[in-house]
Design a protein around this motif. Structure first.
Motif, short mmCIF file in Angstrom:
data_model
loop_
_atom_site.label_atom_id
_atom_site.label_comp_id
_atom_site.label_asym_id
_atom_site.label_seq_id
_atom_site.Cartn_x
_atom_site.Cartn_y
_atom_site.Cartn_z
N SER A 98 0.81 -1.22 0.00
CA SER A 98 0.00 0.00 0.00
C SER A 98 0.84 1.27 0.00
O SER A 98 0.50 2.25 -0.63
CB SER A 98 -0.92 0.00 1.22
OG SER A 98 -1.82 -1.08 1.18
N LYS A 176 -4.49 1.48 4.20
CA LYS A 176 -5.80 1.93 3.73
C LYS A 176 -5.65 2.75 2.45
O LYS A 176 -5.87 3.96 2.43
CB LYS A 176 -6.50 2.72 4.82
CG LYS A 176 -6.86 1.88 6.04
CD LYS A 176 -7.58 2.70 7.09
CE LYS A 176 -7.98 1.85 8.28
NZ LYS A 176 -8.71 2.64 9.32
N LEU A 179 -9.17 1.99 -1.14
CA LEU A 179 -10.24 1.26 -0.45
C LEU A 179 -11.46 1.08 -1.33
O LEU A 179 -12.16 0.06 -1.25
CB LEU A 179 -10.63 2.00 0.83
CG LEU A 179 -9.55 2.10 1.93
CD1 LEU A 179 -10.08 2.88 3.12
CD2 LEU A 179 -9.08 0.72 2.36
N TYR A 185 -10.55 -2.40 3.79
CA TYR A 185 -9.21 -2.79 4.24
C TYR A 185 -8.96 -4.28 4.09
O TYR A 185 -7.87 -4.70 3.67
CB TYR A 185 -9.04 -2.37 5.70
CG TYR A 185 -7.67 -2.70 6.28
CD1 TYR A 185 -6.51 -2.23 5.68
CD2 TYR A 185 -7.56 -3.50 7.41
CE1 TYR A 185 -5.26 -2.54 6.22
CE2 TYR A 185 -6.32 -3.81 7.95
CZ TYR A 185 -5.18 -3.33 7.35
OH TYR A 185 -3.95 -3.64 7.87
N GLU A 186 -9.94 -5.12 4.41
CA GLU A 186 -9.76 -6.57 4.25
C GLU A 186 -9.54 -6.92 2.78
O GLU A 186 -8.80 -7.85 2.46
CB GLU A 186 -10.99 -7.32 4.80
CG GLU A 186 -11.12 -7.25 6.31
CD GLU A 186 -9.90 -7.80 7.03
OE1 GLU A 186 -9.37 -8.84 6.58
OE2 GLU A 186 -9.47 -7.18 8.02
N VAL A 188 -7.98 -4.98 0.69
CA VAL A 188 -6.58 -4.62 0.42
C VAL A 188 -5.66 -5.78 0.77
O VAL A 188 -4.78 -6.16 -0.01
CB VAL A 188 -6.18 -3.35 1.22
CG1 VAL A 188 -4.67 -3.10 1.09
CG2 VAL A 188 -6.95 -2.14 0.73
N SER A 320 -3.20 5.46 5.92
CA SER A 320 -2.06 4.85 6.60
C SER A 320 -0.81 5.70 6.47
O SER A 320 -0.11 5.97 7.46
CB SER A 320 -1.80 3.45 6.03
OG SER A 320 -2.94 2.63 6.18
N GLU A 356 -12.50 8.56 7.14
CA GLU A 356 -11.04 8.56 7.23
C GLU A 356 -10.48 9.99 7.33
O GLU A 356 -9.51 10.23 8.05
CB GLU A 356 -10.43 7.83 6.04
CG GLU A 356 -10.74 6.34 5.99
CD GLU A 356 -10.16 5.58 7.18
OE1 GLU A 356 -9.23 6.09 7.83
OE2 GLU A 356 -10.65 4.47 7.47
#
Length: 429
Positions: A98, A176, A179, A185-186, A188, A320, A356
């Motif tokens: 990422s 993150k 997205l 996120y999962e 990713v 992130s 976010e």
């Protein structure tokens, strides 16, 4: 035209081109289609500018023997790249993640090139076109190939692996980013882990940061070569890492002082050390390579302008990397009474965008000794009524206000997504 026949034409050419503005003499031009163009219409122009052959997928544009007709130009490019990779048979290192892909790729290339003839992805040409172009840039003189892979949706990394067929792989992190395309996120984690899936299925090796619990778990039953700062049960132990603002790594009894800012870059440097160690590059040459690497292109650059120290990290941003950049900025030891942060919107977050952006704002509400300028509609819609925070819906409105500030002897962080082009802030300082 079959791939093997096309390969015979490729061997007669000196380079590959997909843009008529960048055609070199005796190149092989691929006429690709985009959302708003069809490069078949530029086939004749490509030849007039020096291309030796042109690959087209529309028979209406075939006017001579130097027009090579295929069913699909993009598929032909990808299949040719896979065939060339197999013909060369050299070790290929693939990396994704990422955050930090390009910096880590450049560090790995710097280290390995101290001992080997390496060829690596240029810039961030890391998609379904860039990866084939990277592979086709490899030659018989290339001893190790380094391929960066980017993705913003599921199955993309798996597809790129099917072209590059890497022997080794490294995932920088799961963050993150993208997205919206990955579905959260999962998604990713699942999408980026397609590199691990390929390596495991083909009995290849992953380089793994054991300090990351997700990566540690995902690679526990596959071939791996590991590093860590906090975990002692690894192949390469990094003794310590610090950043103020440049990152210093303590490794095997020596201090490696980089030109990279931010403690988050410690992992990127550690990965390059580990891969160099695996390929038996000497510690002395590893140190020399990392200390000689100078970041560019708005990536974690430390600049000076009109008495101000500026951390320019405006190439990209996601939750992130934004949080990591802010945390590093806040812990810097500085003499001035307050620091300045210019933070721009983070793109491609989909339905999680408001949440976010709001998290970033709220995390800074109680911070002291910092003035924060938020730029962009998403941050503007998440604004808080706090005296040290300033919100601007566009860069133009930010410019009108910030131009009058004229900071002196300040430490300034500039961070935002590429589309925000926050490097323009430099003109205001």
């Amino acid at each position: 035209m079959e791939t093997k026949e096309l390969y015979s034409y490729f061997l007669q050419c000196k380079s590959i081109a997909t843009d008529t503005r960048k055609i070199a003499p005796d190149s092989l031009f691929f006429a690709l289609k985009g959302d708003n163009f069809d490069a078949n219409t530029f086939a004749a122009e490509a030849l007039s500018k020096g291309a030796k052959y042109v690959v087209i997928d529309n028979p209406a544009y075939k006017t001579g023997d130097n027009m090579l007709l295929v069913p699909d130009s993009l598929a032909a490019l990808q299949n040719l790249a896979r065939h060339h990779r197999r013909e060369l048979g050299l070790p290929v290192i693939a990396l994704t993640g990422s955050n930090g892909k390009t910096t880590t790729k450049e560090l790995i290339n710097a280290v390995l090139s101290k001992k080997y003839n390496t060829t690596a992805t240029i810039g961030n040409l890391n998609n379904h076109i860039g990866v084939p172009l990277t592979l086709l840039s490899f030659t018989h003189e290339t001893e190790i190939g380094i391929v960066e892979m980017g993705a913003n949706h599921q199955r993309e990394i798996a597809f790129l692996c099917s072209i590059a067929e890497p022997n080794f792989g490294y995932i920088t992190n799961f963050g993150k980013a993208h997205l919206e395309g990955f579905g959260g996120y999962e998604g990713v984690i699942k999408g980026k882990s397609e590199l691990y899936d390929y390596l495991k299925e083909n009995i290849k090796t992953a380089f793994v940061n054991l300090d990351d619990p997700i990566q540690r778990e995902k690679t526990k039953d596959m071939s791996r070569y590991t590093f860590a700062i906090d975990n002692y049960n690894c192949d390469v132990r990094i003794d310590a890492a610090s950043a103020n603002p440049m990152v210093t790594i303590k490794y095997n009894g020596q201090d490696i002082k980089s030109h990279l800012i931010g403690i988050y870059n410690a992992t990127n440097i550690s990965a390059a050390i580990t891969i160099g160690h695996h390929f038996k590059v000497s510690d002395e040459k590893i140190k020399d390579a990392i200390e000689g690497y100078i970041p560019s292109n708005n990536r974690s650059q430390l600049l000076e302008k009109n008495s101000n120290n500026i951390i320019l990290d405006a190439y990209n941003a996601n939750p992130s990397s934004m949080q990591a950049a802010i945390a590093n900025f806040l812990q810097l030891d500085t003499e001035e009474s307050y620091k300045i942060a210019v933070l721009g919107d983070m793109f491609e977050l989909g339905k999680e965008s408001h949440e976010e952006h709001a998290k970033i704002v709220q995390s800074l509400v109680n911070e002291e000794g910092i003035e924060i300028y938020f730029v962009g509609k998403d941050f503007y819609n998440s604004k808080a009524q706090v005296t040290h925070m300033h919100f601007f819906e566009s860069f133009d409105t930010f410019k009108e206000n910030f131009s009058n500030l004229k900071p002196e002897k300040k430490t300034i962080l500039i961070k935002g997504s590429r589309g925000m082009a926050l490097e323009r802030t430099l003109e205001l300082i």
